[in-house]
Design an enzyme around this catalytic site. Sequence first.
Site, PDB file in Angstrom:
ATOM      1  N   GLU A 142      36.909  32.421  16.077  1.00  0.00           N
ATOM      2  CA  GLU A 142      37.740  32.625  17.268  1.00  0.00           C
ATOM      3  C   GLU A 142      39.205  32.719  16.847  1.00  0.00           C
ATOM      4  O   GLU A 142      39.618  32.124  15.846  1.00  0.00           O
ATOM      5  CB  GLU A 142      37.540  31.470  18.258  1.00  0.00           C
ATOM      6  CG  GLU A 142      36.179  31.508  18.916  1.00  0.00           C
ATOM      7  CD  GLU A 142      35.973  30.377  19.914  1.00  0.00           C
ATOM      8  OE1 GLU A 142      36.907  29.579  20.122  1.00  0.00           O
ATOM      9  OE2 GLU A 142      34.859  30.293  20.475  1.00  0.00           O
ATOM     10  N   ARG A 149      36.364  57.197  22.269  1.00  0.00           N
ATOM     11  CA  ARG A 149      35.449  58.341  22.240  1.00  0.00           C
ATOM     12  C   ARG A 149      34.332  58.242  23.275  1.00  0.00           C
ATOM     13  O   ARG A 149      33.710  59.229  23.589  1.00  0.00           O
ATOM     14  CB  ARG A 149      34.898  58.529  20.827  1.00  0.00           C
ATOM     15  CG  ARG A 149      35.912  59.267  19.968  1.00  0.00           C
ATOM     16  CD  ARG A 149      35.377  59.575  18.609  1.00  0.00           C
ATOM     17  NE  ARG A 149      35.230  58.377  17.811  1.00  0.00           N
ATOM     18  CZ  ARG A 149      34.693  58.368  16.595  1.00  0.00           C
ATOM     19  NH1 ARG A 149      34.244  59.484  16.076  1.00  0.00           N
ATOM     20  NH2 ARG A 149      34.616  57.257  15.909  1.00  0.00           N
ATOM     21  N   HIS A 190      41.904  60.287  22.192  1.00  0.00           N
ATOM     22  CA  HIS A 190      40.806  61.230  21.969  1.00  0.00           C
ATOM     23  C   HIS A 190      40.709  62.234  23.118  1.00  0.00           C
ATOM     24  O   HIS A 190      40.435  63.415  22.898  1.00  0.00           O
ATOM     25  CB  HIS A 190      39.491  60.465  21.797  1.00  0.00           C
ATOM     26  CG  HIS A 190      38.354  61.367  21.518  1.00  0.00           C
ATOM     27  ND1 HIS A 190      38.293  62.140  20.392  1.00  0.00           N
ATOM     28  CD2 HIS A 190      37.261  61.665  22.245  1.00  0.00           C
ATOM     29  CE1 HIS A 190      37.184  62.865  20.423  1.00  0.00           C
ATOM     30  NE2 HIS A 190      36.555  62.589  21.532  1.00  0.00           N
ATOM     31  N   LYS A 229      31.314  73.845  16.293  1.00  0.00           N
ATOM     32  CA  LYS A 229      30.620  72.631  15.798  1.00  0.00           C
ATOM     33  C   LYS A 229      29.617  72.143  16.827  1.00  0.00           C
ATOM     34  O   LYS A 229      29.919  72.085  18.013  1.00  0.00           O
ATOM     35  CB  LYS A 229      31.659  71.535  15.518  1.00  0.00           C
ATOM     36  CG  LYS A 229      31.052  70.205  15.112  1.00  0.00           C
ATOM     37  CD  LYS A 229      32.111  69.123  14.946  1.00  0.00           C
ATOM     38  CE  LYS A 229      32.286  68.291  16.196  1.00  0.00           C
ATOM     39  NZ  LYS A 229      33.182  67.129  16.016  1.00  0.00           N
ATOM     40  N   ASP A 282      35.062  29.118  13.274  1.00  0.00           N
ATOM     41  CA  ASP A 282      33.960  29.928  13.818  1.00  0.00           C
ATOM     42  C   ASP A 282      34.362  31.371  14.087  1.00  0.00           C
ATOM     43  O   ASP A 282      33.588  32.153  14.625  1.00  0.00           O
ATOM     44  CB  ASP A 282      33.426  29.291  15.104  1.00  0.00           C
ATOM     45  CG  ASP A 282      34.477  29.213  16.193  1.00  0.00           C
ATOM     46  OD1 ASP A 282      35.637  29.610  15.933  1.00  0.00           O
ATOM     47  OD2 ASP A 282      34.153  28.782  17.317  1.00  0.00           O
TER      48      ASP A 282
HETATM   49  C1  R5P Z   1      35.438  64.976  17.983  1.00  0.00           C
HETATM   50  O1  R5P Z   1      35.347  65.269  19.132  1.00  0.00           O
HETATM   51  C2  R5P Z   1      36.683  64.433  17.367  1.00  0.00           C
HETATM   52  O2  R5P Z   1      37.781  65.210  17.658  1.00  0.00           O
HETATM   53  C3  R5P Z   1      36.525  64.304  15.876  1.00  0.00           C
HETATM   54  O3  R5P Z   1      36.248  65.567  15.360  1.00  0.00           O
HETATM   55  C4  R5P Z   1      35.406  63.401  15.531  1.00  0.00           C
HETATM   56  O4  R5P Z   1      35.456  62.248  16.298  1.00  0.00           O
HETATM   57  C5  R5P Z   1      35.439  63.060  14.072  1.00  0.00           C
HETATM   58  O5  R5P Z   1      34.309  62.304  13.788  1.00  0.00           O
HETATM   59  P1  R5P Z   1      33.579  62.395  12.380  1.00  0.00           P
HETATM   60  O6  R5P Z   1      34.641  62.302  11.339  1.00  0.00           O
HETATM   61  O7  R5P Z   1      32.647  61.219  12.381  1.00  0.00           O
HETATM   62  O8  R5P Z   1      32.843  63.698  12.348  1.00  0.00           O
END
Ligand code: R5P
Length: 315
Positions: free
Chosen positions: A36, A93, A127, A191, A34
């Site tokens: 697990e 994240r 992150h 960005k 299953d």
């Molecule tokens: C953003 O804050 C991170 O540093 C990366 O730039 C991001 O997580 C990358 O994600 P993706 O490749 O989906 O744009």
Amino acid sequence: MKIFSGRSNPKLAEGICNYLRHPLGKIHLTNFPDGEIFCKIEENVRGHDIFLIQSTCQPVNESLMELLIMMECLRRASVKRISVVMPYYGYARQDRKDDGRVPITARLVADMLVTAGANRVLTMDLHAAQIEGFFNIPVDHLNAGMVLDHYFKSLNVPPEDLVVVSPDAGSIKRALKHQNRLGCALAIVDKRRSSAHDTKQANLTGASVDGKVAVLFDDMISTGGSICGAAQMVKDAGAAKVYVAATHGVLCGSAVEKLNAAPIEEVVLTDTIPLTPERTPNRVKVLSVARLLGEAIRRIHFNESVSCLFRDDLE
Ligand code: R5P
């Protein structure tokens, strides 16, 4: 000391053991019909100092659950200490409540690791560095910056022809470190993220990239939207060549197609996450962090300093 590994990144575990000249512990991992997970440690671990290697990469939930089950297994087998070695820390994240009614999964994972029996954590390029604070146990947070820069230095691009580019405002600190080590100029991409899948690159500020070799550094490439958008912007601004580099090659969705289609000379990644054939871009260079992790493990075991691994002059 004994070293065990889950199934998420066996090649990196092998590299770490080779560096340490230490055998990988015997562990039987399988799935019940299953789905697990079943785990049995196949050697005595009573009273041992355990290092358990598992990147919580794709399949993320499977890798995470496997890690928790292995720890449960080790704890019940009376080990002295469990150091979780997570070269890639999944769910990182979601590290704050940036909207109403959303989780902080990075914290949830930290709590789960401790509940399952982790006594310390060794990880790489989280992150957000603040995630360390989600733990009340020691966390050693390595970064792969020097491994990446060592490679770019080996390309012998004169510093005056090189520009480090931060792909977003959140990566400026990281970019500054690369700029320092590579002794070159810095540019920044502005960005804007509209969703987990979509980003827009608005402006390029800082040093001119016209006629230069540009290197974009990020912590991870996930869908590839951020880095490919930034690469296109830098290329449009006249860069002669564009390299992109990241510690973690998550490469999900159509990341590989995007990277292949983007004006990118080479995608430079580390091996914190293994690349499967379908997740391998055409022009890719994979650098190993096995030595760095192996040395950190050795130092933790012998109670030596780990922070000295960040010294800029370390080759
Ligand atoms: C953003 O804050 C991170 O540093 C990366 O730039 C991001 O997580 C990358 O994600 P993706 O490749 O989906 O744009």
